[in-house]
Design an enzyme around this catalytic site. Structure first.
Site, PDB file in Angstrom:
ATOM      1  N   GLY A  58       0.843  -1.201   0.000  1.00 55.97           N
ATOM      2  CA  GLY A  58       0.000   0.000   0.000  1.00 55.97           C
ATOM      3  C   GLY A  58       0.872   1.242   0.000  1.00 55.97           C
ATOM      4  O   GLY A  58       2.100   1.160   0.081  1.00 55.97           O
ATOM      5  N   TYR A 172      -1.017 -18.721  -2.798  1.00 56.63           N
ATOM      6  CA  TYR A 172      -1.954 -17.651  -2.401  1.00 56.63           C
ATOM      7  C   TYR A 172      -3.337 -18.236  -2.128  1.00 56.63           C
ATOM      8  O   TYR A 172      -3.954 -17.951  -1.086  1.00 56.63           O
ATOM      9  CB  TYR A 172      -2.035 -16.587  -3.500  1.00 56.63           C
ATOM     10  CG  TYR A 172      -3.137 -15.579  -3.290  1.00 56.63           C
ATOM     11  CD1 TYR A 172      -3.016 -14.584  -2.319  1.00 56.63           C
ATOM     12  CD2 TYR A 172      -4.311 -15.609  -4.054  1.00 56.63           C
ATOM     13  CE1 TYR A 172      -4.039 -13.655  -2.112  1.00 56.63           C
ATOM     14  CE2 TYR A 172      -5.325 -14.692  -3.855  1.00 56.63           C
ATOM     15  CZ  TYR A 172      -5.190 -13.713  -2.885  1.00 56.63           C
ATOM     16  OH  TYR A 172      -6.207 -12.797  -2.682  1.00 56.63           O
TER      17      TYR A 172
HETATM   18  N1  NAD Z   1      -7.933  -6.999  -5.663  1.00 58.51           N
HETATM   19  C1  NAD Z   1      -8.557  -8.143  -5.905  1.00 58.51           C
HETATM   20  O1  NAD Z   1      -8.998  -8.415  -7.036  1.00 58.51           O
HETATM   21  C2  NAD Z   1      -8.734  -9.169  -4.809  1.00 58.51           C
HETATM   22  C3  NAD Z   1      -9.368 -10.384  -5.126  1.00 58.51           C
HETATM   23  C4  NAD Z   1      -9.553 -11.318  -4.106  1.00 58.51           C
HETATM   24  C5  NAD Z   1      -9.130 -11.036  -2.832  1.00 58.51           C
HETATM   25  N2  NAD Z   1      -8.489  -9.857  -2.563  1.00 58.51           N
HETATM   26  C6  NAD Z   1      -8.044  -9.606  -1.189  1.00 58.51           C
HETATM   27  O2  NAD Z   1      -8.473  -8.308  -0.811  1.00 58.51           O
HETATM   28  C7  NAD Z   1      -7.560  -7.746   0.145  1.00 58.51           C
HETATM   29  C8  NAD Z   1      -7.134  -6.375  -0.305  1.00 58.51           C
HETATM   30  O3  NAD Z   1      -6.481  -6.476  -1.569  1.00 58.51           O
HETATM   31  P1  NAD Z   1      -6.065  -5.225  -2.452  1.00 58.51           P
HETATM   32  O4  NAD Z   1      -6.357  -5.569  -3.856  1.00 58.51           O
HETATM   33  O5  NAD Z   1      -6.620  -3.982  -1.870  1.00 58.51           O
HETATM   34  O6  NAD Z   1      -4.490  -5.266  -2.281  1.00 58.51           O
HETATM   35  P2  NAD Z   1      -3.460  -4.145  -1.828  1.00 58.51           P
HETATM   36  O7  NAD Z   1      -2.103  -4.755  -1.961  1.00 58.51           O
HETATM   37  O8  NAD Z   1      -3.717  -2.860  -2.541  1.00 58.51           O
HETATM   38  O9  NAD Z   1      -3.823  -3.943  -0.293  1.00 58.51           O
HETATM   39  C9  NAD Z   1      -3.347  -4.775   0.732  1.00 58.51           C
HETATM   40  C10 NAD Z   1      -2.864  -3.882   1.855  1.00 58.51           C
HETATM   41  O10 NAD Z   1      -2.403  -4.717   2.928  1.00 58.51           O
HETATM   42  C11 NAD Z   1      -1.195  -4.156   3.430  1.00 58.51           C
HETATM   43  N3  NAD Z   1      -0.389  -5.219   4.031  1.00 58.51           N
HETATM   44  C12 NAD Z   1       0.246  -6.247   3.403  1.00 58.51           C
HETATM   45  N4  NAD Z   1       0.937  -6.969   4.287  1.00 58.51           N
HETATM   46  C13 NAD Z   1       0.730  -6.402   5.499  1.00 58.51           C
HETATM   47  C14 NAD Z   1       1.175  -6.685   6.809  1.00 58.51           C
HETATM   48  N5  NAD Z   1       2.024  -7.701   7.034  1.00 58.51           N
HETATM   49  N6  NAD Z   1       0.773  -5.901   7.831  1.00 58.51           N
HETATM   50  C15 NAD Z   1      -0.063  -4.841   7.603  1.00 58.51           C
HETATM   51  N7  NAD Z   1      -0.518  -4.517   6.377  1.00 58.51           N
HETATM   52  C16 NAD Z   1      -0.134  -5.280   5.347  1.00 58.51           C
HETATM   53  C17 NAD Z   1      -0.504  -3.583   2.195  1.00 58.51           C
HETATM   54  O11 NAD Z   1       0.491  -2.619   2.510  1.00 58.51           O
HETATM   55  C18 NAD Z   1      -1.675  -3.002   1.431  1.00 58.51           C
HETATM   56  O12 NAD Z   1      -1.920  -1.671   1.783  1.00 58.51           O
HETATM   57  C19 NAD Z   1      -6.438  -8.771   0.267  1.00 58.51           C
HETATM   58  O13 NAD Z   1      -6.711  -9.585   1.381  1.00 58.51           O
HETATM   59  C20 NAD Z   1      -6.535  -9.578  -1.008  1.00 58.51           C
HETATM   60  O14 NAD Z   1      -6.020 -10.874  -0.859  1.00 58.51           O
HETATM   61  C21 NAD Z   1      -8.283  -8.919  -3.519  1.00 58.51           C
END
Ligand code: NAD
Length: 351
Positions: A58, A172
């Site tokens: 992020g 994943y």
């Molecule tokens: N984007 C999609 O299409 C999609 C689909 C299925 C599931 N998801 C899930 O949705 C959630 C959000 O995804 P996104 O697309 O916004 O991704 P993203 O990478 O933009 O957001 C994830 C956030 O989690 C933070 N993060 C990662 N590791 C961390 C840690 N150890 N401690 C604290 N913060 C941490 C990152 O810095 C980031 O800001 C995730 O759980 C992802 O697996 C997303």
């Protein structure tokens, strides 16, 4: 205060109900794509929001973006904790006094998990249990978490229904299966109220277009705006149920406030429409044309990606029935809504 999303305008009774509550929400992964969009809507609804992120994937700029679009009063209800969910004490501190947790923090991307399964597991499984444990120790917390359509793995039938999953196809996907298993164990062992939302290919403003693990829509929009090469993996007939982020935000907030009967379950969050990559390419080109731009990128067909499923389509009737989920944007409407943001972002990026 700026405008509320369409789904909130469509449901004034629900909007009034949230506004009448004075609860503290914890959003993890708040500096990321989906998390920052959730925070934005909650703050627009007058809620108090505690956000947690370690900036692994992020960006501080996402939070700056939020601050610049919200009025000072809304922003004063926001607090930020920079912490890692692998730190159990930090998770406990973050949960103190909270009523709802919307847990988004994780390392996304199938290819990333293939390159580095250990870190993906540490964050997505150990970090996830830290959050579950912190929530159940705090007591009366309702815990909504980001699950994933990757959980369907090699299950061939379409549409995907929640009860029928196959074997996960990547590290994943395995972590997301474990999330569901642990959430269920915490429900049965400690009585924790949890809901898993299986997101299907989310897209929209603030999704990271950079890096080796970028998702297809921001990657292609960037290529089409900047005129760089656009890569289609495989023959382009791979299909997905693309879900605009406002639908995902809606599902989270509706889940948090859902009736008792809805808890302890997992739900598909998508639109219920399947689009091939070739059709996606055409839809992005049309959305660009609406903004007066023409795509100038050339197309390169690369190999099929390891760990990817061929087709994906959600049955969203369970979320509609039990959560009151009512998606407002299909792919075309979502692309049209998001396109001005993309254009502005890539212009600034090029400066
Ligand atoms: N984007 C999609 O299409 C999609 C689909 C299925 C599931 N998801 C899930 O949705 C959630 C959000 O995804 P996104 O697309 O916004 O991704 P993203 O990478 O933009 O957001 C994830 C956030 O989690 C933070 N993060 C990662 N590791 C961390 C840690 N150890 N401690 C604290 N913060 C941490 C990152 O810095 C980031 O800001 C995730 O759980 C992802 O697996 C997303």
């Amino acid at each position: 205060m700026s405008e509320l999303s369409e789904w909130l305008n469509n449901d004034p009774a629900f909007t009034a109900r949230i506004r009448s509550e004075d609860k503290l929400w914890l959003v993890t992964g708040a500096a990321g794509f989906i998390g920052s969009n959730i925070v934005e809507t909650l703050l627009r609804l007058g809620q108090r929001v505690r956000a947690l992120d370690n900036f692994a994937t992020g960006y501080a700029r996402n939070l700056d973006d939020l601050q610049s679009t919200l009025d000072a009063q809304s922003w004063s209800r926001f607090e930020f904790i920079q912490a890692d969910i692998r730190d159990a004490q930090a998770c406990r501190d973050a949960c103190r006094g909270v009523s709802y947790v919307l847990h988004q923090a994780a390392l996304g991307s199938v290819p990333r998990s293939i390159d580095d399964p250990l870190t993906t597991n540490a964050v997505n499984v150990s970090g996830f249990i830290n959050m579950l444990d912190a929530a159940r120790r705090e007591g009366d917390i309702r815990f909504v978490y980001a699950a994933s359509s990757s959980t369907y793995g090699d299950e061939p039938n379409l549409p995907k229904i929640e009860e029928r999953i196959g074997k996960p196809l990547s590290p994943y996907a395995a972590t997301k299966v474990f999330n569901e298993i642990y959430a269920d164990i915490f429900r049965r062992t400690y009585g924790l109220k949890a809901i898993g939302l299986r997101y299907f290919n989310v897209f929209g403003p603030r999704q990271d277009p950079h890096g080796a693990y970028a998702a297809v829509i921001p990657l292609w929009v960037k290529a089409m705006i900047t005129g760089s090469v656009l890569q289609i993996n495989g023959d382009g007939e791979t299909s997905r149920d693309f879900c605009f982020v406002e639908n995902t935000v809606q599902a989270n907030i509706r889940a948090a406030l859902s009736d008792d009967a809805a808890w302890g379950e997992v739900y598909n969050v998508a639109v219920g429409q399947r689009t091939s990559l070739n059709d996606l390419h055409r839809a992005i080109a049309e959305a660009l044309e609406q903004e007066g731009l023409t795509s100038s990128s050339s197309i390169f067909h690369g190999p099929k990606r390891a760990g990817d499923i061929r087709h994906s389509l959600a049955d969203v009737s369970k979320a509609m029935r039990l959560l009151g989920y009512d998606p407002t944007h299909d792919l075309v409407a979502g692309l049209r809504t998001a396109m001005p943001w993309y254009i502005n972002f890539f212009r600034k990026d090029a400066e």
